[in-house]
Design an enzyme around this catalytic site. Structure first.
Site, PDB file in Angstrom:
ATOM      1  CD  GLU A   9      33.621  38.579  50.952  1.00  0.00           C
ATOM      2  OE1 GLU A   9      32.961  39.551  50.649  1.00  0.00           O
ATOM      3  OE2 GLU A   9      33.994  37.720  50.150  1.00  0.00           O
ATOM      4  CG  ASP A  82      31.209  39.082  48.128  1.00  0.00           C
ATOM      5  OD1 ASP A  82      31.714  38.137  47.506  1.00  0.00           O
ATOM      6  OD2 ASP A  82      30.398  38.929  49.066  1.00  0.00           O
ATOM      7  CG  ASP A  84      29.270  44.292  47.884  1.00  0.00           C
ATOM      8  OD1 ASP A  84      30.350  44.131  48.502  1.00  0.00           O
ATOM      9  OD2 ASP A  84      28.224  43.703  48.204  1.00  0.00           O
ATOM     10  CD  GLU A  86      29.409  45.872  54.541  1.00  0.00           C
ATOM     11  OE1 GLU A  86      29.844  45.871  55.696  1.00  0.00           O
ATOM     12  OE2 GLU A  86      28.693  46.782  54.095  1.00  0.00           O
ATOM     13  CE1 TYR A 285      28.294  39.096  46.544  1.00  0.00           C
ATOM     14  CE2 TYR A 285      27.759  41.265  45.658  1.00  0.00           C
ATOM     15  CZ  TYR A 285      28.118  40.460  46.719  1.00  0.00           C
ATOM     16  OH  TYR A 285      28.314  41.009  47.968  1.00  0.00           O
ATOM     17  NE  ARG A 287      24.558  40.833  50.624  1.00  0.00           N
ATOM     18  CZ  ARG A 287      25.363  39.845  50.991  1.00  0.00           C
ATOM     19  NH1 ARG A 287      26.476  39.618  50.299  1.00  0.00           N
ATOM     20  NH2 ARG A 287      25.085  39.082  52.010  1.00  0.00           N
ATOM     21  CG  HIS A 330      27.412  43.986  40.826  1.00  0.00           C
ATOM     22  ND1 HIS A 330      26.846  44.385  42.009  1.00  0.00           N
ATOM     23  CD2 HIS A 330      28.749  44.086  40.990  1.00  0.00           C
ATOM     24  CE1 HIS A 330      27.801  44.703  42.863  1.00  0.00           C
ATOM     25  NE2 HIS A 330      28.959  44.538  42.272  1.00  0.00           N
TER      26      HIS A 330
END
Length: 782
Positions: A9, A82, A84, A86, A285, A287, A330
Site C-alpha cells: 500500500e 495489510d 485486515d 481493508e 501491525y 490495527r 493478529h
C-alpha cells in the site's frame, strides 16, 4: 522480463520490504486504494443486489497504468497489502483492475515487516479471502447509503453542505448527551473531614480522614464541638498484602488511550506515528483487537527481563482477546525486536516506540507486591472513626518498568503513603481537624482517548475506524476539541484547633477543561434531528449489531447483500417519509421570548454561517413588512443554553469603540468571530476580550500589534508594482503576486536582494502556477 512484482500500500512499506528481497523482486506501492465508489453519484446499484459501482479516480489513473505495465511483464505478482479487511479489499481491487490471473498471482500476509516474516509469507501464500473483502464492501456500501440518503435531508431541514455518517453520528450523539448531562448536573455539597493527630512521642503526626462525609455546616459544627473534649484512641490496625498485575500488551484502542494520557498525542497522531514505526519494520501491525503475543515475542521478552532485571522479575503470561467480534487474529502491538531499547527516526516515534516496548516487557513481568496498612482512630462518644491508609511496595515487579495511567477526571482523594509506626489502644493528641466543603463532580467531557474507549465498550467501530471517525466529526465541525473556561465557586472550611472552631470562605475555579471534545451548535441540532427521525441509525445496540453482522460476513456466515437489504428496506422508507414532512420552523430553532423594544419574537437557530439570534419573522409575501434582524452568537455561547437577555445584548453590536488616527473603531462579530474594524482593515479580538465591553485603549493595542506583526512579515515591496511583495511565511520567504504565492528557490540566499525582474522570472519559471496549486497528495489508507 521482471521475475517477481510485489505490490504493497505505501512507499515506506515498499522501501522496507525491498531491503529483505533480492534483485529478482520489484516492489511497488498502490498508495492505498486504487478505486472507490463513484464520488458524485450514489455509486450503489440498489436494483441489482446493491452492486457497488467502482471507478478509478483521476489521480490514480497514471499509477494504475504503471502497475498494469509492471504486472504484465512479471512472471509472478505478489499482493502484499495489510492483513485486515481493508488490506484484503485493496488486494482484490488490484486483482480486478490490473486484470491479474490466478495462475501467476499470490496473496501474502504478515503482521510485522521483518526479513523472517516476509520470507515466511512468500513461502506460505494464500488466495484472496473473499469473505474479508465482502465485509469491507458491506461497510463501504452501508456507509455510502446512509451518507448519500441522509445528507440531502440535512441540507433541506438544517443547513446546506451538511453530511451524516453511520458511526460518526453515533460518536456525535455520545458527545452531545454528555454535554447535556453536564449542563443539567446539579452539584451536591458535603464536608470532607481530615484530622491531624500527634502520637505519644509528641512530634510525629498521623493524618486520617473521617469515615463518612458530613452533609452540612450544622452537622460539621456539632461534630467538631463533640471533638473538643473527646479522646482519640487507635482501635484497629490491619495490614494485608496486596498484589497488582500488569496491563496486557497494546491493542489499537489501548495504545491510543495510553499515548493520549502519557504523551499527549491525539488519536490520529498516534496512528500516524505507529504506522511509520510499522512500515519501518520496528513494531507489529498497529490495527488490532488482539492481546495475543507470538511464542517468539514471549521468548525474547523473557530473555530481556532475565538479562536486565533477573529471574524473580519474570512471570509467563498468555493473554487472550475477550472482546466479542474481534477482527482477524493478529498479534498485539509489540516491538519486532524487543532487544532494541530505542528505535524510531523522530522524537515522537522514539517516545511511542518506548511506550510500546515497556508495555510489552511489563506484561511478562511478576506482580508488584504491596503491603496495605489501615489504621482506625476511634472518637470517644461517637460512632464515627478516622481512617488512615498507607501502602508500601515490598517488591516492585512490573512497576520497575511500567504503570498504566488512568484518564478518569475524578481525582483520587485518598493519599497512600508510608504511615508512622503505631500501637493498638495508643491514645493520640488532637492537633487540628479541618472540614472542607466538597462538591459532587459533574460527568467528565470526553477526550479523544476516552471516546475511543466508550465506542469500544459499546461494540461500535473497529480498530481501523476509531481514528478516522474522530477526525471526521471534527472536520465536519460537529465537534470541537478545545478548552472551556471554569467558573468561580465559593466553598466553606470549618476547622477545630486549640479548642476553637473557626470558619473561613475560600474560592476555587471549577468546570475548566483542556483539550476536551465538545459539540458545536450544528452538531447538537443535527444530532437532535437524527434522534427524532432516525433513532435506529443512532441506536447504540443497532450500530453494534451491524458491526457483528460485518463480522459474520467476514467469517463466511452471512451474505453481505442480505445484511444491506435488511437495513435498506427499513431505512429508505423513513428517509422518504422524513423528506415529505413540512415543519413550521427550521430544525433546532427555539423561541427565547419577545424583544421589549419592538414586541417582535426572538429566536435562536442555525443560520447559513452558524448559530444566530433573530428578532422578528420573515414575510415572503409582504415586501413592505420590516425585515428580521440577525446577530451571530459569540464563542462560548450555545443555542441550547443562551438566554433572552444574552441574546438581546448581541444586538448592541456593531458598536463604536472610539476613534484612532481620526478614524472610527467598530467592534463586531462576524463569521470567524469577534473583530475590530478600523480604516477598512480587520483585527481579531482575542478570547480574553469581549466585543461588548472592549475599551478604546484595548482596541488600539490590538491594531498596533497587528501592524507590527504585518511589518515583520514584509521583506521587500516594489513601488513600480505594488502587487508584488516578498514576504516571510511559516515555511520560509515567498513571493506574493496577484493573490497567489510562489516559492523562492533555495539557491537564493538573501531574498531582499531580488529585483522586480528576478521575481517575475521566478513566477514565469513556476509556469504561473502558485505554490499551493503545485502540491498534490495521494490518498493513503485511513
Amino acid at each position: 522480463m521482471q521475475k517477481n512484482l510485489v505490490i504493497v500500500e505505501s512507499p515506506a512499506k515498499a522501501k522496507t520490504i525491498e531491503k529483505f528481497l533480492g534483485k529478482e523482486y520489484k516492489v511497488m506501492s498502490s498508495y492505498g486504494h486504487i478505486r472507490d465508489l463513484k464520488t458524485k453519484e450514489f455509486g450503489v446499484d440498489v436494483e441489482h443486489d446493491y452492486a457497488p459501482q467502482y471507478v478509478v479516480p483521476a489521480d490514480k489513473k497514471k499509477l494504475v497504468s504503471e502497475l498494469k505495465s509492471a504486472a504484465k511483464s512479471a512472471e509472478q505478482v505478489w499482493l502484499a497489502s495489510d492483513e485486515d479487511r481493508e488490506g484484503e479489499a485493496i488486494s482484490w481491487h488490484l486483482y480486478e483492475v490490473l486484470g491479474l490471473k490466478p495462475e501467476n498471482t499470490k496473496r501474502i500476509v504478515f503482521h510485522e515487516i521483518t526479513k523472517n516474516a516476509i520470507l515466511h509469507a512468500i513461502e506460505t501464500p494464500r488466495d484472496i479471502n473473499i469473505n474479508l473483502v465482502n465485509a469491507q464492501q458491506a461497510r463501504r456500501v452501508l456507509d455510502r447509503i446512509v451518507g448519500f440518503e441522509l445528507s440531502p435531508i440535512l441540507w433541506r431541514k438544517v443547513k446546506p453542505a451538511l453530511s451524516a455518517g453511520r458511526v460518526q453520528s453515533v460518536a456525535v450523539r455520545l458527545i452531545v448527551e454528555r454535554e447535556r448531562e453536564i449542563n443539567e448536573f446539579v452539584s451536591e455539597a458535603a464536608f470532607r473531614v481530615i484530622a491531624n493527630f500527634i502520637l505519644p512521642d509528641g512530634t510525629t503526626v498521623l493524618k486520617a480522614e473521617l469515615n463518612r462525609r458530613l452533609k452540612d455546616k450544622k452537622e460539621v459544627e456539632t461534630f467538631l464541638e463533640s471533638c473538643k473534649n473527646a479522646s482519640f484512641t487507635i482501635n484497629d490496625i490491619t495490614t494485608k498484602p496486596v498484589k497488582k498485575s500488569p496491563a496486557p500488551p497494546f491493542t489499537t484502542s489501548t495504545l491510543q488511550q495510553e499515548a493520549a494520557r502519557k504523551l499527549g498525542y491525539s488519536v490520529s497522531q498516534t496512528m500516524m506515528i505507529a504506522q511509520r514505526l510499522y512500515e519501518s519494520g520496528l513494531v507489529t501491525y498497529m490495527r488490532t483487537d488482539s492481546v495475543n503475543l507470538s511464542d517468539l515475542a514471549l521468548g525474547t521478552a523473557k530473555e530481556a527481563i532475565f538479562e536486565t532485571y533477573g529471574e524473580k522479575y519474570y512471570k509467563f503470561r498468555q493473554y487472550h482477546t475477550k472482546s466479542k467480534g474481534a477482527q482477524e487474529a493478529h498479534e498485539a502491538i509489540r516491538p519486532t525486536y524487543i532487544s532494541n531499547v530505542e528505535a524510531g527516526s523522530s522524537p515522537q516515534e522514539k517516545k511511542l516506540y518506548e511506550l510500546i516496548r515497556k508495555r510489552t516487557i511489563a506484561c511478562q513481568m511478576a506482580d508488584a507486591e504491596l503491603e496495605r496498612t489501615t489504621i482506625s482512630v476511634g472518637v470517644s462518644g461517637q460512632t464515627e472513626r478516622f481512617v488512615a491508609v498507607g501502602e508500601v511496595i515490598s517488591f516492585e515487579g512490573f512497576l520497575q518498568v511500567y504503570m498504566e495511567s488512568n484518564d478518569d477526571d475524578v481525582e483520587k482523594e485518598q493519599e497512600n503513603g508510608l504511615l508512622p509506626p503505631v500501637k493498638l489502644h495508643e491514645v493520640l493528641s488532637l492537633k487540628d481537624i479541618v472540614a472542607t466543603e466538597r462538591f459532587t463532580q459533574r460527568p467528565p467531557r470526553y477526550t479523544e482517548a476516552s471516546l475511543v474507549r466508550r465506542l469500544e465498550e459499546l461494540g461500535i467501530g473497529r480498530p481501523s475506524t476509531y481514528a478516522p471517525t474522530i477526525q471526521t466529526i471534527q472536520n465536519r465541525e460537529y465537534v470541537v476539541k478545545g478548552d472551556k473556561e471554569g467558573t468561580e465557586r465559593t466553598y466553606t472550611v470549618v476547622s477545630l484547633s486549640k479548642g476553637k472552631i473557626k470558619e473561613t470562605e475560600k474560592t476555587e475555579i471549577v468546570g475548566a477543561d483542556r483539550n476536551k471534545l465538545m459539540p458545536t451548535d450544528i452538531g447538537t441540532v443535527v444530532n437532535d434531528f437524527l434522534m427524532e427521525y432516525f433513532p435506529d441509525v443512532l441506536d447504540y445496540n443497532f450500530t453494534a449489531s451491524v458491526e457483528k453482522e460485518f463480522d459474520s460476513v467476514a467469517d463466511g456466515e452471512l451474505v453481505w447483500t442480505k445484511a444491506i437489504d435488511k437495513f435498506y428496506k427499513i431505512f429508505h422508507p423513513i428517509v422518504e417519509a422524513t423528506a415529505a414532512v413540512k415543519t413550521e420552523h427550521k430544525v433546532g430553532e427555539r423561541q427565547l421570548g419577545v424583544d421589549p423594544k419592538s414586541g417582535n419574537p426572538v429566536f435562536v437557530k442555525i443560520g447559513r454561517y452558524g448559530p444566530v439570534v433573530q428578532i422578528g419573522v420573515s414575510h415572503a409575501d409582504d415586501k413592505e413588512a420590516p425585515k428580521p434582524q440577525f446577530a451571530s452568537l459569540m464563542k462560548g455561547q450555545s443555542i441550547d443554553t443562551i438566554t433572552l437577555e444574552e441574546a438581546l445584548k448581541l444586538f448592541d453590536l456593531p458598536r463604536t469603540v472610539g476613534e484612532y488616527e481620526g478614524k472610527v473603531m467598530v467592534a463586531a462579530v462576524g463569521r470567524f468571530g469577534p473583530f475590530i474594524r478600523h480604516d477598512g482593515k480587520f483585527v481579531s479580538i482575542p478570547k480574553d476580550l469581549n466585543p461588548l465591553t472592549i475599551t478604546a485603549e484595548e482596541a488600539i493595542a490590538l491594531i498596533e500589534g497587528k501592524r507590527e506583526k504585518d511589518e515583520q512579515r514584509f521583506i521587500k515591496k516594489f513601488e513600480e508594482d505594488p502587487e508584488m511583495e516578498i514576504l516571510k511565511g511559516r515555511f520560509g520567504p515567498y513571493i506574493s503576486y496577484q493573490k497567489a504565492n510562489y516559492r523562492i528557490p533555495k539557491t537564493v540566499t538573501d531574498p531582499a536582494t531580488l529585483t522586480l525582474e528576478d521575481c517575475k522570472k521566478i513566477i514565469a519559471e513556476a509556469g504561473e502556477k502558485p505554490a499551493s496549486a503545485k502540491k498534490t497528495t495521494r490518498k493513503k489508507k485511513a
